[in-house]
Design an enzyme around this catalytic site. Structure first.
Site, PDB file in Angstrom:
ATOM      1  N   HIS A 136      34.695  26.157  78.835  1.00 40.41           N
ATOM      2  CA  HIS A 136      33.414  26.661  78.330  1.00 40.41           C
ATOM      3  C   HIS A 136      33.381  26.645  76.800  1.00 40.41           C
ATOM      4  CE1 HIS A 136      29.809  29.302  78.328  1.00 40.41           C
ATOM      5  NE2 HIS A 136      30.365  29.793  77.233  1.00 40.41           N
ATOM      6  N   GLU A 137      34.431  27.142  76.179  1.00 42.34           N
ATOM      7  CA  GLU A 137      34.467  27.214  74.712  1.00 42.34           C
ATOM      8  C   GLU A 137      34.531  25.821  74.083  1.00 42.34           C
ATOM      9  OE1 GLU A 137      33.819  29.859  73.010  1.00 42.34           O
ATOM     10  OE2 GLU A 137      33.693  31.016  74.853  1.00 42.34           O
ATOM     11  N   HIS A 140      31.117  24.176  74.051  1.00 46.14           N
ATOM     12  CA  HIS A 140      30.260  24.564  72.920  1.00 46.14           C
ATOM     13  C   HIS A 140      30.570  23.682  71.705  1.00 46.14           C
ATOM     14  CE1 HIS A 140      27.979  28.020  74.239  1.00 46.14           C
ATOM     15  NE2 HIS A 140      29.035  28.747  74.533  1.00 46.14           N
ATOM     16  N   GLU A 197      24.304  28.179  76.646  1.00 43.08           N
ATOM     17  CA  GLU A 197      25.277  28.776  77.566  1.00 43.08           C
ATOM     18  C   GLU A 197      25.332  28.000  78.880  1.00 43.08           C
ATOM     19  OE1 GLU A 197      27.589  30.909  77.213  1.00 43.08           O
ATOM     20  OE2 GLU A 197      27.049  31.247  75.147  1.00 43.08           O
TER      21      GLU A 197
END
Ligand SMILES: [Zn+2]
Length: 271
Positions: A136-137, A140, A197
């Site tokens: 997820h990070e 981004h 997100e």
């Protein structure tokens, strides 16, 4: 007033001229601050953060963070290369650090600079959970979400003059700190938008699957996050946009697609 109007129009023109295509979504995104300028600032801020915080080294957990980070970065590179985006990661300088802090959080600064706090490890509950957060990070960072937020801030503040923004002067640096949430505020970033997100969740799921981690674990992780977050202000990883429930449902629904994506890379078993 006239100057403000002129700046606004200039900002809009620059915005249109500075759109880049997001390789993951094919969507046009704002890239007013080029990576060549954003990344060095990001790297310097990251180094400063490391000197001011307690970095964990030589432990099993620290080794796990590095191992998962490397596997996710390799997965990202494989995915990008397979989809015609060779060289996309050229300016990235991946780094993964575990910091001794009970805060439940993890983040990735532009250019691939990642921090996990020890406080998030019990909720990660093992390597596959760490992979879900890492995916997820990293997503981004790959999708340049920080850069887009920076660019929006620059237009807003009239700093985007002639399409060539330098992060060298103080005003620009302050905007960087404010909108990327680095410096003294590092780790307390402003939440990403709902669409960012959702995008990071999807890309992250693909990355963890290609790296050989079971994507079914992502929705389980978010159930634990939800159970843990009672009443507190949500840090970036616990962002309430989208709500935990829709996020959990979305991740569970996407897991089979992520496994199918991994199969294209010869990955059919997951840890
Ligand atoms: Zn996020």
């Amino acid at each position: 007033m006239k100057l403000k109007k002129a700046l606004l129009i200039l900002g809009v023109v620059v915005f249109i001229l500075s759109c880049a295509t997001n390789p993951f979504t094919g969507k046009k995104t704002m890239a007013l601050v080029p990576n060549s300028q954003l990344f060095p600032t990001s790297f310097a801020q990251y180094d400063q953060f490391l000197t001011e915080n307690k970095v964990v080294t030589g432990t099993k957990d620290a080794a796990m963070i590095t191992r998962v980070g490397q596997r996710i970065a390799v997965a990202a590179e494989r995915w990008l290369n397979a989809n015609g985006h060779e060289g996309y990661l050229n300016d990235y300088k991946w780094e993964y650090n575990l910091v001794d802090d009970k805060t439940v959080n993890a983040w990735c600064m532009p250019g691939g600079k990642i921090v996990f706090y020890t406080g998030i490890l019990p909720i990660a509950n093992g390597e596959t959970g760490v992979a879900a957060i890492m995916g997820h990070e990293v997503a981004h960072a790959l999708a340049n979400h920080g850069q887009q937020r920076m660019s929006a801030a620059y237009v807003q503040q009239g700093l985007a003059v002639a399409g060539n923004v330098a992060i060298k002067d103080e005003k620009s640096r302050n905007a960087f700190n404010q909108y990327y949430g680095v410096g003294t505020q590092v780790g307390v970033m402003l939440p990403f938008s709902r669409s960012h997100e959702t995008e990071a969740d999807k890309i992250g799921l693909y990355l963890m699957a290609i790296a050989g981690y079971n994507p079914d674990e992502a929705s389980e992780l978010w159930k634990r996050m939800k159970a843990n977050s009672g009443g507190q202000a949500p840090p970036e990883i616990l962002s309430t946009h989208p709500s935990n429930d829709s996020r959990i449902a979305n991740l569970a629904a996407l897991a089979p697609t992520a496994k199918a994506e991994a199969k294209k890379f010869g990955v059919t078993t997951f840890r």
